[in-house]
Design an enzyme around this catalytic site. Structure first.
Site, mmCIF file in Angstrom:
data_model
loop_
_atom_site.group_PDB
_atom_site.id
_atom_site.type_symbol
_atom_site.label_atom_id
_atom_site.label_comp_id
_atom_site.label_asym_id
_atom_site.label_seq_id
_atom_site.Cartn_x
_atom_site.Cartn_y
_atom_site.Cartn_z
ATOM 1 N N GLU A 1 -5.073 -8.786 0.646
ATOM 2 C CA GLU A 1 -5.667 -8.533 1.970
ATOM 3 C C GLU A 1 -7.155 -8.315 1.786
ATOM 4 O OE1 GLU A 1 -4.139 -5.391 4.505
ATOM 5 O OE2 GLU A 1 -2.077 -5.825 3.895
ATOM 6 N N GLU B 1 0.805 -1.227 0.000
ATOM 7 C CA GLU B 1 0.000 0.000 0.000
ATOM 8 C C GLU B 1 0.840 1.280 0.000
ATOM 9 O OE1 GLU B 1 -2.964 -0.147 3.054
ATOM 10 O OE2 GLU B 1 -3.988 -1.842 2.156
#
Ligand code: BG6
Length: 468
Positions: A370, A168
């Site tokens: 995720e 991220e």
């Protein structure tokens, strides 16, 4: 989607996602240096839920073998964690032998248990001494990261098949440099974009180092490298105005296309760069950068997905802090919310991302790296035998898997699913407030692990590939 059982392909993998800083603890052992989480914890522990700072992780280091066995016993075949830069290297940028030993042992343990380890090199955990030299705003630190990545590839190259440069990379520009929620609490849009740009260079340099190490035979022949980011197609109101659509373009450009173009084409979206420039935001570009970015192409991608992004035209060009606005949140009246986390639950977003990827980046393979549901005060949901009754988690994961199965049927190149976090772990400033696990970590009982009701369901799905 209707609730009937569906099936995921036989070679679709199930695993667990976690990170070094959220699990390892032992923040000062083995020559580990401070990272920004340790520094922030030392500076102001009251910023962390119940004053639980970075120090303990979820006690994974002490329970490593037991935890890996637990993941395996749930039918999972792989797990992702991250190497902590601040553990692997010393302050001079040399391999810290104790840090290397820590990860060699972890990887050996996982191999023995039968879990494939996916290694990510950076999970929001800038070493503090490098932050003091400018962090991601400094080219020197970009180069230090490339050096760290090289050492990691060459130290563990024969042990690891799946490498990722960043988790991220959009988050630090947002949390540390735009909304000022994470230490060092900066609110400066131009600095945030400079950080985003420099992380992109760092990613590309690491991929370049990876390819060189592979060429020299330092890596496994079938190893692969990728990038992990949170992706969601931005949605807007029904019957949008041109200005709403413009908000969608820029949100999509900065958060999604920026990374997708980098990893598939080795370049950044020109329309986004032009719009930024038209508002006086110049990236710290140098003539050699295009060549560096062209090395950013990866073998596959990880998509973290928790919630959709809904945006509309901003009310003003700048907010009260003088930060340029390209979009503002749009609250969909029908949104279903996870109130503990304040995130919308919208499983179809994964399907929409999958179709966008199929159509716009057709060669790109990916996996869900995720996805998960964090719930507050799960201790109140225990039955008389002390087992947390988390049917909502089953419902959440089931619905996401159903959309994934449908996306695969419709041509998505989605290869697997990693749940965040199979065993409860430390969630940054939220510490242990919201629990994600299929397995509880009992802080009142020495961090003991106890499967929640949902664990049996996960095992069934992971071993049969039937979702019902
Ligand atoms: C992802 C991160 O954004 O979301 C994880 O990669 C994080 O590090 C997870 O823990 C869940 O978010 P949070 O803030 O509830 O922990």
């Amino acid at each position: 989607m209707a609730q009937e059982s569906c099936r995921l392909p036989d070679d679709f993998f199930f695993g667990a996602a976690m990170s070094g800083p959220q699990t390892e603890g032992r923040w000062r052992d083995g020559g580990k240096l401070e990272n920004l989480w340790d520094t922030w914890s030392n500076l102001n522990i009251t910023d962390f839920h119940n004053r639980v700072g970075s120090y303990a992780g979820n006690d994974f280091s002490s329970r490593r073998h037991e935890d890996l066995e637990l993941l395996k016993s749930l039918g999972l075949t792989s797990m992702r964690t991250s190497i902590q830069w601040s553990r692997l290297l010393d302050a001079d940028g040399n391999v810290n032998p104790e840090g290397a030993k820590y990860y060699h042992e972890l990887f050996a343990d996982a191999r023995e248990v039968g879990l494939e380890v996916f290694v990510n090199l950076y999970h929001f955990d800038m070493p503090t001494h490098l932050f003091r030299r400018g962090g991601w705003e400094s080219r020197e630190v970009v180069e230090a990261y490339a050096h760290y990545a090289t050492l990691a590839f060459r130290t563990f190259g024969k042990e690891i098949r799946h490498w990722f440069t960043f988790n991220e990379p959009i988050v630090e520009p947002e949390q540390r440099y735009t909304n000022g929620e994470w230490y060092p609490f900066i609110r400066n849009y131009a600095r945030a974009r400079a950080v985003q740009y420099n992380i992109s260079l760092a990613h590309a340099l690491a991929v370049r180092e990876y390819r060189a190490a592979k060429e020299e035979g330092c890596l496994l022949d079938d190893s692969r490298i990728g990038l992990i980011n949170c992706f969601t197609p931005p949605y807007t109101r029904e019957n949008p105005s041109d200005a709403d659509l413009e908000a969608v373009r820029m949100t999509d450009g900065v958060c999604n296309r920026w990374w997708l173009d980098l990893v598939t084409r080795g370049e950044l979206p020109q329309d986004v760069i032009s719009t930024l420039a038209s508002r006086g935001i110049e990236l710290p570009r140098r003539p050699e950068d295009d060549l560096i970015l062209s090395d950013g192409k990866v073998d596959w991608l990880g998509c973290n997905y928790y919630h959709p992004e809904r945006v509309q035209a901003p009310a003003a060009d700048v907010d009260e802090n003088g930060i340029p606005q390209f979009a503002q949140p749009y609250v969909w009246p029908e949104a279903e919310m996870n109130k503990s986390r304040g995130w919308e639950i919208y499983p179809q977003g994964l399907y929409d991302f999958a179709m966008k990827t199929r159509d716009e980046y057709p060669d790109l393979e990916w996996f869900v790296s995720e996805n998960g549901m964090g719930i507050e005060r799960e201790d109140l949901r225990k039955d008389e035998s002390g087992v947390i009754q988390d049917d909502y988690r089953v419902d959440f994961v089931r619905r996401h898997l159903e959309w994934i199965a449908r996306a695969i049927q419709d041509g998505a190149k989605c290869r697997g699913y990693h749940y965040w976090a199979v065993i409860d772990n430390w969630s940054w400033a939220n510490a242990f407030k919201n629990r994600y696990g299929f397995v509880e970590v009992d802080l009142e009982d020495g961090y003991n692990r106890r499967p929640k009701k949902s664990a049996a369901w996960l095992k069934k799905v992971a071993t049969t590939h039937v979702v019902d």
